[in-house]
Design a protein around this motif. Structure first.
Motif, short mmCIF file in Angstrom:
data_model
loop_
_atom_site.label_atom_id
_atom_site.label_comp_id
_atom_site.label_asym_id
_atom_site.label_seq_id
_atom_site.Cartn_x
_atom_site.Cartn_y
_atom_site.Cartn_z
N THR A 65 -29.56 59.97 -2.25
CA THR A 65 -30.20 59.25 -3.21
C THR A 65 -30.08 57.52 -2.48
O THR A 65 -30.73 56.70 -2.72
N PHE A 122 -32.82 63.88 -5.84
CA PHE A 122 -31.81 63.66 -5.17
C PHE A 122 -30.57 63.17 -5.85
O PHE A 122 -29.51 63.60 -5.65
N ALA A 123 -30.75 62.62 -7.02
CA ALA A 123 -29.65 62.14 -7.72
C ALA A 123 -29.06 63.33 -8.67
O ALA A 123 -27.81 63.31 -8.75
N PHE A 171 -24.12 61.40 -2.74
CA PHE A 171 -25.05 60.48 -2.87
C PHE A 171 -25.71 59.83 -1.74
O PHE A 171 -26.60 58.85 -1.87
N VAL A 178 -36.26 60.28 -5.95
CA VAL A 178 -34.92 59.67 -5.98
C VAL A 178 -34.17 60.34 -7.32
O VAL A 178 -32.79 60.50 -7.10
#
Length: 442
Positions: free
Chosen positions: A381, A56-57, A378, A53
């Protein structure tokens, strides 16, 4: 002064846009692949779902920087020139990507490692904010009226070229032994970016400004503060582009989330990367065709088809990954991306750019797309946090892409069809013309 061959200029502009987009999206896709497969191991303390996570942020942070870059680069693109700004974005993207390949790991410097990664990613975002808007504006203004969609489609076809190159470079990396892959092997694709930038630099540097913009600049008819003119006369078009640009989330779902989901359900990492290669290779051929189709029947029907068809096919593509049938997976990957999403992807450079006049086209296109692209940035995420990359998470991803496609399609349907509007009359606002005449009389 050397005469300019007008018949060759649209082709040269399209080539320069193709190469520039290839560089940008080589760099972006290398980062996206690394965010899914490498960075959780290298830049974060725990190799688990939370690391994915956070990884991916970092991918999404570039999209935060892009609206700010759009305002700055759009201002200079509409005042100083498209070509000068495009040279700057090219160098900035290449430098930031090369530096990512030089960063120390979390084990070496702790939390400073992901901080430095985010800073380099923000530089990538600032660069990308002006690249496609500038390339699309420049190519459209060089193109003949009846072939604008075809020539500008090469801007986005360049993204396919960049993604193909990135995947081909990354596939050998994921096959390396872990001790090599997670130490220095992953850095090679980032360092390779420098060579791609050099090629694009020499192609782009000899391209001149479009005649329409050059004439406005010579006569002093450029906006003093493009952002003010844009929000005054084109605020509705900016909102429309923002909503339409949500469609780019389908690309990040396909190119990044699907890789992580495929790994979760047992598809080999190299296979998921080859899926991206196959789909993008086919899109190299389909996107110019969709551009030609939009020149014949209009931008709106082709864009809406691309949005809705890709969303309809996405659940079948994701489900195929758990069927242990590689031929089926590849077929659905090509259908979803190359025959679905590629239609919207090919058309949006002309569709969005034609909503604005030359005085604010760079700014309008840059700001509208970059605000809309926040959704794309985003998406990995958001969907990962909702369980989209877990086994059975295909329903979350499919639902997300369906909502995105519907929003983009509704926004597109409210736009004016511009395929038959001469380039010199694009973005004309009767109310603005009356105001300008009144000012002139004073």
């Amino acid at each position: 002064m050397q005469a300019i061959d007008a018949s060759k200029t649209p082709k040269k502009a399209a080539l320069a846009s193709f190469m520039g987009s290839a560089v940008e999206y080589y760099d972006f896709f290398v980062f996206g692949s690394a965010a899914a497969l490498i960075f959780p191991h290298v830049f974060f303390p725990d190799d688990d779902a939370s690391a994915l996570v956070m990884s991916f942020a970092t991918f999404g942070f570039a999209y935060v920087a892009r609206p700010f870059g759009a305002v700055i680069l759009g201002h200079f693109g509409d005042r100083v020139g498209r070509q000068k700004v495009l040279m700057f974005t090219l160098v900035l993207m290449g430098l930031s990507t090369f530096l990512i390949g030089c960063l120390p790991s979390f084990d070496a410097i702790g939390w400073a490692a992901p901080v430095l990664l985010v800073l380099c990613r923000l530089m990538q975002g600032l660069s990308a904010a002006g690249e496609q808007a500038g390339a699309s504006s420049l190519t459209l203004e060089h193109a003949p009226d009846d072939r604008r969609s075809f020539f500008t489609s090469w801007t986005l076809t360049g993204t396919q070229g960049g993604q193909i190159l990135a995947a081909l470079v990354f596939i050998p990396v994921v096959s390396l032994p872990d001790d090599i892959k997670y130490s220095w092997g992953w850095r090679i694709p980032f360092w390779f970016s420098a060579l791609v930038v050099i090629v694009a630099f020499f192609i782009r540097r000899s391209l001149h400004e479009p005649p329409e913009f050059a004439a406005k600049k010579a006569s002093g008819d450029v906006a003093k503060i493009p952002l003010v003119d844009l929000l005054r006369h084109h605020w509705a078009d900016v909102l429309r582009v923002i909503c339409c640009a949500f469609i780019a989330a389908i690309s990040t779902v396909f190119g990044n989330l699907a890789i992580a989901y495929g790994k979760e359900v047992g598809v080999d990492e190299s296979i998921t990367l080859w899926l991206v290669v196959a789909a993008n290779v086919v899109a190299l051929g389909t996107q110019p065709l969709f551009g030609m189709l939009a020149d014949r029947i209009g931008r709106k029907p082709v864009f809406v088809y691309g949005a809705l068809s890709s969303a309809a096919l996405m659940p079948f593509y994701l489900l195929s990954m758990s069927q242990d049938n590689e031929l089926l997976i590849f077929a659905l990957a090509v259908l979803t991306f190359s025959c679905g999403y590629a239609a919207a992807n090919a058309v949006w450079p002309s569709f969005y750019a034609e909503m604005f006049d030359a005085r604010v086209r760079f700014s309008g296109l840059a700001i509208g797309t970059q605000l809309g692209f926040l959704m794309a940035g985003f998406a990995p995420t958001i969907v990962t946090a909702l369980g989209g990359v877990e086994e059975g998470g295909w329903t979350v991803t499919a639902g997300f892409t369906a909502v995105i496609a519907i929003i983009a399609s509704i926004a597109a349907l409210t736009a004016r069809e511009t395929k038959d509007v001469p380039t010199s009359e694009l973005g004309a606002k009767p109310s603005r013309d009356r105001e300008d005449e009144a000012l002139a009389r004073r």
